[in-house]
Design an enzyme around this catalytic site. Structure first.
Site, PDB file in Angstrom:
ATOM      1  CG  ASP A 509      -1.934   1.302   1.478  1.00 38.31           C
ATOM      2  OD1 ASP A 509      -2.745   1.270   0.517  1.00 38.31           O
ATOM      3  OD2 ASP A 509      -1.782   1.925   2.291  1.00 38.31           O
ATOM      4  CD  GLU A 539      -2.251   1.826  -3.588  1.00 39.58           C
ATOM      5  OE1 GLU A 539      -3.346   2.249  -4.031  1.00 39.58           O
ATOM      6  OE2 GLU A 539      -1.891   1.960  -2.412  1.00 39.58           O
TER       7      GLU A 539
END
Length: 911
Positions: A509, A539
């Site tokens: 994340d 990400e």
């Protein structure tokens, strides 16, 4: 005035331990913290920063005064302008550094801005470790000792320089063994650390055990002459907390492997203990590593969503780890069918311990209301702090499984055993297991009860701004993985999951908030620990206080170029769907994309919004994704020029092609963030689009993803037209807006207006669509989409031409046809050359995607000269899309290609 500070004065800070009776009371108190000595006044508003163990930076220029560093063991410093400093135990003068800083230091701290660099006197440089146990205030003062300005001091870099070299090698956490148990906690600023020992999860502490500090590493240890496995413990950490004073914090172990209910106590766990292992764990089959990361086809799944509504799972196991342990459940049958067609990985949304779901006694609200009503979301809002659902992006303990998914959250052995049983079940189905990890922030910081790291070493684990506040750009309290021991915690944690839980890959994340160097060290560590390649993706968004490398070289899209670590690509995602990730209001409707009507089928809000040139540019961006977003791939663009993908602009100044190898890109059109693809199309397709055509549009987007070079990533439910009733951020929207139905009867559209807290700005656009007849699919459309998706997986799995291993291979073997200004912009065509590739399966492959509402016929000379046939999957009697089989054609003598309306089709040429 205070005398120059000596080491002996600092060592005295560790004196006067509290009485044992007080410590026992603190182990059992309802309160998790007690102020031992309050600070004399609030910390100064300004902050300075340590650059290393002997250098500091004052945040502004000098006004001509002298500088000194004041320390107080109990937080008694008062530094008011115009008066002498009072309440300090001692001080030391500082010298202004005239020489330039080493380049590494200057680069590391450029975010802090210019200022005066100060150094400790050489004779003090080796005597400062203990100073960080108390309050430090940097003062600029007049010659007679009156305060001109004062600043507190951020100490993370000094702690790294002083302690990390030794601490990085020291074992941490609890390690039981026959006849002994070792405890170790890194707490270099603590004045005292004691161990609370509990015989049970809710029993009172039986004893308080002292721990001993190592002055080199800052690690406090106790080797206790008993095997304490399965018992529970917490630490009492006496530590100076800015703004509070000397505080005793009762905290869990940051390295906890097991926890009690609500994560209030750590548990002594041996991960090799049979009590933590399900039957058959030691010899359980495990899918082999993939030949290349590009072979991965990933399905992103939330543990609770997976089995909550599955009537073939016992009620007690629904929504739990054990929901995967029933091979005849609807959900496991669904996953096995996907695996049989070519799915390789299930990626689980966060499953390490998080803060937001009660681990016992959670509330399941009764929800109902009209299709466009606000009643459903208001019902959820009233209980969302106590309900059973959250995505889990608020980590509490990184190394222990989440308790709300276990049958008994109070016993760490149960959490571990059932987590492993879930992994076993997925491996037995032929699926690798990926894990969504959230190391970029914690659920809380400071003295909050859910703050663990910051109550052990205040001001170290969280990333601070120039004013000394915690950065929150990620949503919550950002962690500072540029600091040695936070990076170590992240790496150690990933090693535990890869080695001891057999996790096959990690999805990070907001990975762009972490240093590239830390990610590369993590990759080496997990590969060594697991004895196999563990794939990393994440990400790579570039934003916040770390944007553009302002603090370090990031693990972001552009900065990871050449690393082999993959990032999600927003290039084709946005082009396929339309607009950006976070559009709201009218923009969420009018910004149509490639599959849902840009220019060629405008909705009522998009009339005259787009031109043919806009569609040409959008088609080019979709082709960027088909070519794996490779920097060096060349194609003819909409303006007629032949360009490298890195020279095509995206979102202003970014390169559309941004990776060196296909292993570095993740292609997707839907994931847990933002609306589901079905819901995006509800907003963007013309309102009168039929359910059958909506299903076809869904498959067009999934097909573009399947045909794209790189890693293929899908959100659970994309294959069954999953809806969240237009919710753009369902992280805390309860079960109601996050449902999945593996009986294929319902996609749960519409379910009322989505929660106001993240959607109200778009309610006026949403109401008309939620109330409109003719949008909701029936079981027939859901089942058709499921079968068509399985066909796409079979096609991608049928040949490595769809997942070429290197940039050179893609450049050599992939030709994108029907390009340039004269193209038919609603048709994508790719030609893949299989000659010389031993396992290609075919001499050549051609894929075509027609997004228009009418059939299209093109003549492409590059396709002439081969005997083309429908791909065997399309030609099968069981193929879902009969339109592709019956109305498509490719004439090998002329290169004449016919593609039905809204159809993705593949042709092959035999060797």
């Amino acid at each position: 005035m205070p005398q120059p500070l000596l080491l002996s004065a600092v060592l005295a800070m560790t004196a006067v331990p509290a009485a044992r009776a007080d410590a026992v009371a603190d182990c059992n108190a309802e309160s998790f913290a007690r102020v031992l000595t309050p600070a004399a006044e609030a910390s100064p508003a300004a902050t300075a920063i340590w650059l290393d163990r002997s250098r500091l930076r004052w945040p502004e220029g000098s006004t001509g005064g002298r500088f000194s560093l004041h320390v107080s063991a109990r937080g008694g410093i008062v530094a008011r302008a115009g008066s002498p400093v009072s309440g300090a135990d001692g001080s030391t003068p500082l010298q202004i550094e005239q020489a330039a800083l080493p380049a590494e230091l200057e680069a590391r701290f450029r975010w802090f801005g210019p200022g005066v660099t100060l150094t400790l006197p050489p004779e003090m440089a080796g005597k400062i470790a203990g100073w960080h146990q108390g309050q430090l205030v940097l003062v600029e003062e007049t010659a007679d000792g009156r305060v001109l300005r004062a600043a507190s001091v951020q100490h993370a870099a000094a702690l790294d320089d002083l302690f990390a070299g030794a601490a990085e090698q020291a074992p941490l956490g609890s390690q039981p063994a026959p006849g002994s148990t070792r405890f170790a906690l890194w707490a270099p600023t603590a004045r005292q650390v004691q161990l609370c020992d509990y015989p049970g999860a809710s029993a009172a502490a039986e004893r308080v055990l002292p721990m001993q500090p190592d002055p080199r590493s800052g690690v406090w240890t106790r080797k206790h002459p008993e095997d304490l496995r399965h018992r529970y413990y917490t630490y009492l950490v006496d530590v100076f907390v800015p703004g509070h004073g000397l505080v005793r914090n009762r905290v869990t172990d940051p390295y906890s492997l097991g926890l009690s209910t609500q994560s209030r106590r750590s548990q002594v766990i041996d991960l090799d203990d049979p009590a933590t292992q399900p039957e058959g764990w030691s010899g359980a089959p495990r899918p082999a590593p993939l030949d290349s990361p590009v072979d991965a086809v990933i399905y992103e799944l939330h543990v609770r969503d997976f089995s909550l509504l599955d009537d073939r799972v016992p009620a007690a196991d629904r929504g739990k780890y054990l929901g995967f342990a029933h091979p005849d459940s609807r959900g496991m049958r669904h996953l096995r069918a996907l695996a049989g067609a070519g799915l390789t990985d299930v990626h689980l949304l966060p499953v390490f311990d998080f803060a937001t779901v009660p681990e016992s006694g959670c509330v399941e609200p009764q929800v109902s209301g009209a299709a466009d009503s606000a009643t459903q979301q208001s019902t959820i809002d009233r209980v969302r702090g106590e309900d059973c659902f959250n995505w889990g992006y608020d980590p509490l303990h990184f190394n222990a499984p989440e308790g709300s998914y276990a049958s008994d959250a109070g016993d760490g052995r149960v959490r571990i055993r059932e987590f492993r049983q879930m992994v076993m079940a997925l491996h037995a189905a032929g699926l690798r297991v990926g894990m969504d990890v959230v190391y970029n922030h914690t659920s809380a910081s400071g003295q909050d009860r859910n703050s663990v790291l910051d109550r052990v070493v205040p001001g170290y684990y969280q990333r601070l701004n120039r004013q000394g506040g915690v950065e929150t750009s990620t949503c919550c309290a950002n962690t500072a993985t540029e600091h040695a021991m936070m990076a170590r915690l992240m790496i150690d944690s990933a090693v535990i999951w890869a080695r001891d839980y057999r996790i096959d890959s990690f999805r990070f994340d907001l990975m762009g908030h972490q240093p590239r160097a830390a990610m590369e060290r993590l990759r080496a560590a997990v590969n060594e620990a697991a004895g196999r390649r563990i794939d990393l993706l994440g990400e790579g968004w570039n934003f916040g206080e770390v944007a553009d490398g302002s603090r370090f070289v990031q693990a972001s899209q552009l900065s990871l170029n050449g690393s082999g670590i993959a990032t999600f690509s927003d290039r084709a995602r946005d082009a396929v769907r339309g607009g950006g990730c976070c559009d709201s209001g009218e923009a969420s409707v009018r910004e149509q994309g490639y599959v849902n009507g840009q220019f060629y089928a405008p909705n009522a809000s998009a009339q005259n919004r787009f031109s043919r040139n806009d569609l040409l540019r959008t088609a080019d961006m979709v082709r960027v994704g088909l070519a794996g977003s490779l920097r060096t791939y060349e194609m003819v663009t909409a303006d007629g020029s032949r360009r490298r993908l890195e020279s095509i602009p995206y979102a202003g100044s970014q390169p559309a092609g941004y990776v060196s190898q296909p292993t570095e890109v993740v292609n997707y059109v839907e994931n847990h963030d933002n609306q589901t693809l079905f819901d995006i199309n509800v907003l963007k397709l013309p309102l009168d689009t039929s359910p059958e055509e909506r299903a076809r549009v869904q498959i067009l987007a999934a097909a573009i993803n399947a045909f794209s070079q790189g890693i293929a990533y899908y959100h659970a439910g994309i294959d069954v037209l999953r809806s969240k009733s237009l919710d753009r951020n369902s992280y805390d929207s309860g079960d109601w807006f996050n449902r999945l139905d593996w009986s294929y009867q319902d996609n749960f559209f519409p379910a009322g207006l989505p929660p106001a807290w993240d959607n109200q700005a778009s309610w006026s656009q949403m109401r008309s669509r939620l109330a409109a007849p003719g949008i909701k699919p029936g079981p027939e459309q859901i089942d058709w989409t499921r079968r068509a998706f399985l066909d796409l997986l079979r096609i991608r799995a049928s040949s490595p031409l769809f997942r070429l291993r290197s940039a050179d291979e893609i450049i050599q073997r992939l030709r994108l046809l029907n390009t340039g200004p004269q193209q038919v912009p609603t048709v994508l065509v790719g030609l893949l050359d299989g000659e010389g590739l031993a396992d290609a399966g075919f001499a050549a492959v051609t894929y075509a995607v027609n997004v228009r509402l009418q059939a299209e016929t093109l003549t492409l000379p590059a396709l002439a000269g081969k005997a083309w046939q429908l791909h065997p999957v399309h030609a099968s009697p069981d193929a879902a899309d009969r339109r592709a089989a019956e109305q498509s054609g490719l004439d090998g003598s002329t290169g004449r290609l016919s593609v039905p309306a809204r159809t993705a089709v593949v042709f092959v040429a035999a060797r």
